[in-house]
Design a protein around this motif. Sequence first.
Motif, PDB file in Angstrom:
ATOM      1  N   GLU A  46     -14.699   3.798  -3.000  1.00 35.31           N
ATOM      2  CA  GLU A  46     -15.157   2.420  -2.788  1.00 35.31           C
ATOM      3  C   GLU A  46     -13.973   1.458  -2.708  1.00 35.31           C
ATOM      4  O   GLU A  46     -14.155   0.265  -2.479  1.00 35.31           O
ATOM      5  N   LYS A  47     -12.773   1.963  -2.913  1.00 38.22           N
ATOM      6  CA  LYS A  47     -11.593   1.110  -2.875  1.00 38.22           C
ATOM      7  C   LYS A  47     -11.366   0.575  -1.463  1.00 38.22           C
ATOM      8  O   LYS A  47     -11.670   1.259  -0.479  1.00 38.22           O
ATOM      9  N   LYS A  48     -10.804  -0.613  -1.374  1.00 38.85           N
ATOM     10  CA  LYS A  48     -10.596  -1.268  -0.090  1.00 38.85           C
ATOM     11  C   LYS A  48      -9.112  -1.275   0.279  1.00 38.85           C
ATOM     12  O   LYS A  48      -8.269  -1.651  -0.528  1.00 38.85           O
ATOM     13  N   TYR A  49      -8.830  -0.866   1.490  1.00 45.92           N
ATOM     14  CA  TYR A  49      -7.461  -0.846   2.004  1.00 45.92           C
ATOM     15  C   TYR A  49      -7.457  -1.441   3.408  1.00 45.92           C
ATOM     16  O   TYR A  49      -8.458  -1.357   4.135  1.00 45.92           O
ATOM     17  N   GLN A  50      -6.331  -2.025   3.778  1.00 45.55           N
ATOM     18  CA  GLN A  50      -6.149  -2.501   5.146  1.00 45.55           C
ATOM     19  C   GLN A  50      -5.467  -1.407   5.958  1.00 45.55           C
ATOM     20  O   GLN A  50      -4.498  -0.797   5.496  1.00 45.55           O
ATOM     21  N   PRO A  51      -5.942  -1.143   7.163  1.00 45.58           N
ATOM     22  CA  PRO A  51      -5.365  -0.035   7.947  1.00 45.58           C
ATOM     23  C   PRO A  51      -3.987  -0.358   8.516  1.00 45.58           C
ATOM     24  O   PRO A  51      -3.714  -1.476   8.925  1.00 45.58           O
ATOM     25  N   TYR A  52      -3.101   0.649   8.519  1.00 46.85           N
ATOM     26  CA  TYR A  52      -1.830   0.561   9.236  1.00 46.85           C
ATOM     27  C   TYR A  52      -2.059   0.908  10.707  1.00 46.85           C
ATOM     28  O   TYR A  52      -1.403   0.392  11.596  1.00 46.85           O
ATOM     29  N   TYR A  53      -2.999   1.832  10.911  1.00 51.33           N
ATOM     30  CA  TYR A  53      -3.223   2.368  12.247  1.00 51.33           C
ATOM     31  C   TYR A  53      -4.707   2.285  12.550  1.00 51.33           C
ATOM     32  O   TYR A  53      -5.541   2.755  11.779  1.00 51.33           O
ATOM     33  N   THR A  54      -5.039   1.654  13.676  1.00 49.08           N
ATOM     34  CA  THR A  54      -6.424   1.552  14.117  1.00 49.08           C
ATOM     35  C   THR A  54      -6.559   2.233  15.466  1.00 49.08           C
ATOM     36  O   THR A  54      -5.886   1.853  16.433  1.00 49.08           O
ATOM     37  N   ALA A  55      -7.390   3.253  15.527  1.00 52.57           N
ATOM     38  CA  ALA A  55      -7.561   4.015  16.763  1.00 52.57           C
ATOM     39  C   ALA A  55      -8.319   3.187  17.790  1.00 52.57           C
ATOM     40  O   ALA A  55      -9.349   2.587  17.488  1.00 52.57           O
ATOM     41  N   ASN A  56      -7.787   3.154  18.996  1.00 53.49           N
ATOM     42  CA  ASN A  56      -8.415   2.407  20.085  1.00 53.49           C
ATOM     43  C   ASN A  56      -9.327   3.354  20.861  1.00 53.49           C
ATOM     44  O   ASN A  56      -9.043   3.739  21.994  1.00 53.49           O
ATOM     45  N   ASN A  57     -10.422   3.727  20.225  1.00 55.69           N
ATOM     46  CA  ASN A  57     -11.355   4.659  20.853  1.00 55.69           C
ATOM     47  C   ASN A  57     -12.712   4.498  20.184  1.00 55.69           C
ATOM     48  O   ASN A  57     -12.800   4.166  19.001  1.00 55.69           O
ATOM     49  N   ASP A  58     -13.767   4.747  20.940  1.00 52.78           N
ATOM     50  CA  ASP A  58     -15.118   4.657  20.390  1.00 52.78           C
ATOM     51  C   ASP A  58     -15.922   5.896  20.763  1.00 52.78           C
ATOM     52  O   ASP A  58     -17.136   5.852  20.880  1.00 52.78           O
ATOM     53  N   ASP A  59     -15.219   7.016  20.952  1.00 54.08           N
ATOM     54  CA  ASP A  59     -15.858   8.276  21.343  1.00 54.08           C
ATOM     55  C   ASP A  59     -16.215   9.056  20.077  1.00 54.08           C
ATOM     56  O   ASP A  59     -15.485   9.944  19.645  1.00 54.08           O
ATOM     57  N   ARG A  77     -15.006   5.469  10.372  1.00 53.05           N
ATOM     58  CA  ARG A  77     -14.458   6.247   9.265  1.00 53.05           C
ATOM     59  C   ARG A  77     -13.018   5.803   8.984  1.00 53.05           C
ATOM     60  O   ARG A  77     -12.239   5.591   9.917  1.00 53.05           O
ATOM     61  N   GLN A  78     -12.697   5.655   7.714  1.00 56.24           N
ATOM     62  CA  GLN A  78     -11.332   5.319   7.315  1.00 56.24           C
ATOM     63  C   GLN A  78     -10.793   6.432   6.417  1.00 56.24           C
ATOM     64  O   GLN A  78     -11.489   6.896   5.514  1.00 56.24           O
ATOM     65  N   GLU A  79      -9.545   6.859   6.702  1.00 57.23           N
ATOM     66  CA  GLU A  79      -8.937   7.921   5.915  1.00 57.23           C
ATOM     67  C   GLU A  79      -7.650   7.418   5.271  1.00 57.23           C
ATOM     68  O   GLU A  79      -6.810   6.796   5.933  1.00 57.23           O
ATOM     69  N   ILE A  80      -7.496   7.714   3.983  1.00 57.99           N
ATOM     70  CA  ILE A  80      -6.316   7.282   3.238  1.00 57.99           C
ATOM     71  C   ILE A  80      -5.624   8.530   2.691  1.00 57.99           C
ATOM     72  O   ILE A  80      -6.159   9.219   1.820  1.00 57.99           O
ATOM     73  N   THR A  81      -4.467   8.823   3.241  1.00 55.84           N
ATOM     74  CA  THR A  81      -3.681   9.954   2.767  1.00 55.84           C
ATOM     75  C   THR A  81      -2.405   9.423   2.124  1.00 55.84           C
ATOM     76  O   THR A  81      -2.193   8.211   2.058  1.00 55.84           O
ATOM     77  N   ILE A  82      -1.547  10.328   1.671  1.00 57.87           N
ATOM     78  CA  ILE A  82      -0.344   9.908   0.955  1.00 57.87           C
ATOM     79  C   ILE A  82       0.902  10.397   1.687  1.00 57.87           C
ATOM     80  O   ILE A  82       0.920  11.511   2.215  1.00 57.87           O
ATOM     81  N   LEU A  83       1.911   9.542   1.759  1.00 55.02           N
ATOM     82  CA  LEU A  83       3.154   9.856   2.457  1.00 55.02           C
ATOM     83  C   LEU A  83       4.143  10.465   1.472  1.00 55.02           C
ATOM     84  O   LEU A  83       4.537   9.824   0.492  1.00 55.02           O
ATOM     85  N   GLN A 143       0.782  -1.237   0.000  1.00 52.61           N
ATOM     86  CA  GLN A 143       0.000   0.000   0.000  1.00 52.61           C
ATOM     87  C   GLN A 143       0.812   1.284   0.000  1.00 52.61           C
ATOM     88  O   GLN A 143       0.276   2.347  -0.295  1.00 52.61           O
ATOM     89  N   TYR A 144       2.094   1.220   0.362  1.00 54.44           N
ATOM     90  CA  TYR A 144       2.915   2.436   0.379  1.00 54.44           C
ATOM     91  C   TYR A 144       2.937   3.062  -1.015  1.00 54.44           C
ATOM     92  O   TYR A 144       3.040   2.336  -2.002  1.00 54.44           O
ATOM     93  N   PRO A 145       2.812   4.399  -1.130  1.00 49.89           N
ATOM     94  CA  PRO A 145       2.912   5.417  -0.076  1.00 49.89           C
ATOM     95  C   PRO A 145       1.575   5.850   0.530  1.00 49.89           C
ATOM     96  O   PRO A 145       1.496   6.941   1.104  1.00 49.89           O
ATOM     97  N   PHE A 146       0.545   5.009   0.399  1.00 46.35           N
ATOM     98  CA  PHE A 146      -0.739   5.395   0.973  1.00 46.35           C
ATOM     99  C   PHE A 146      -0.809   4.971   2.437  1.00 46.35           C
ATOM    100  O   PHE A 146      -0.465   3.846   2.791  1.00 46.35           O
ATOM    101  N   HIS A 147      -1.251   5.891   3.268  1.00 46.18           N
ATOM    102  CA  HIS A 147      -1.308   5.692   4.715  1.00 46.18           C
ATOM    103  C   HIS A 147      -2.766   5.567   5.109  1.00 46.18           C
ATOM    104  O   HIS A 147      -3.581   6.472   4.846  1.00 46.18           O
ATOM    105  N   VAL A 148      -3.116   4.431   5.725  1.00 41.85           N
ATOM    106  CA  VAL A 148      -4.509   4.111   5.994  1.00 41.85           C
ATOM    107  C   VAL A 148      -4.773   4.140   7.497  1.00 41.85           C
ATOM    108  O   VAL A 148      -4.123   3.431   8.274  1.00 41.85           O
ATOM    109  N   MET A 149      -5.730   4.973   7.909  1.00 45.61           N
ATOM    110  CA  MET A 149      -6.098   5.097   9.316  1.00 45.61           C
ATOM    111  C   MET A 149      -7.545   4.657   9.510  1.00 45.61           C
ATOM    112  O   MET A 149      -8.448   5.133   8.811  1.00 45.61           O
ATOM    113  N   ASP A 150      -7.749   3.740  10.447  1.00 46.38           N
ATOM    114  CA  ASP A 150      -9.089   3.272  10.800  1.00 46.38           C
ATOM    115  C   ASP A 150      -9.533   4.007  12.062  1.00 46.38           C
ATOM    116  O   ASP A 150      -8.944   3.835  13.135  1.00 46.38           O
TER     117      ASP A 150
END
Length: 377
Positions: free
Chosen positions: A136-149, A107-113, A96-103
């Motif tokens: 609609e593209k599918k990516y696996q997250p590098y970073y998953t936030a441990n929060n449900d707020d 909501r999932q956000e995909i930015t570029i490094l 996936q590099y250089p795309f950075h995937v945050m869960d």
Amino acid sequence: MKTFITQLESYYKCLMTDCPANCCRYWKIEVSNDIYQNYTKLTGLHGIIIRSCIKGHGPGIIRRVFGRCPFLIEGGLCRFQQDNGDIALLPLVCKQYPFHVMDLGYRQEITILLSCPAAAATFDDHPYDINLVPTEKKYQPYYTANNDDKEFLSELLLQRDIALSAICEPSHSLPSLFQAIYACAGRSNSLYLSNSTRVKARDIHLSFDPDDWGSYIVSKEPSNAFYPIELVDRIILDLVYYTSMSLRNPHLFVLIQKYKKLFGRLDQHSAKKWLDDRLEELYKADPSFEDRHRCYFAHTLQQLYPYAYESYFWQRQAMLAILYTELLEIFDITEFISYNRVPDKKERVLTLSALERGTRHNPALTENIFNLIRKEF
């Protein structure tokens, strides 16, 4: 879950064998349990060789050979990708590099490094196309936030949107944006951290009036030198710089040597005025550099703010985004003065990608930088 991706993705194209800074060299590549299980299914000598390239006996880090990935083959390509090879053997970051995937939960956000030269070139060509759009593209997250707020996430993204909207408004200078966003983040963040004052955080608005900045005022006359040159010196020379940089990040190594010659003789007051004056000269010679610095601030802020979802400390992310932008300004000026001309496209791309690799891809370095800022600033 809704997924949003940077508009830059539509322009991005890997340079492959033409890349000036191959991402298969000097990087720490993690192999997840799922990928390692695929390695265990390989039979014969092929399987033994691949498994021997992983540190330890199981999921871990790929063992570098002379600073490079052992799966890097002639021509700068990956053995697993050659001739449409088995993509199931590729570590996630390599896929996936250089795309950075945050869960972020819902909501999932995909930015570029921008450490990737091709990504840095894409940003240089389209600096204002950094908005996040549905995909609609599918990516696996590098970073998953441990929060449900979800309430806080909505507030955090709102704070980010307000800052990004202000950055894109050309009537606001970058120095005034540094100060206004820092003050707004600091005031609203301090109120939000206490349950008794949380609702009051929403009354804090982004203001360019120094009278509204309270105790977070740095100067009533904002400067591009938001952080004192003594502090920037320590960050660059004591934290960012390291002895083997000439091999691992040669362009940044050369930039730092040039920086030492230019800034070493300046005191705080002189350096502040010198930086502002030289940036004015650069912007006059090539106005696109002002867009470059403004949009880099927006890109960095956009990428960093979601990390506050776990810590509830978005002021930290604003301070780091300001620092990284100030460093880019300094190194662009360093090139401008050293060459006695405006840096060309290739030089702009190399400076940006080298700065990103040298500052933003090392969590321990980031922590050390921020601890120094909190102590000295």
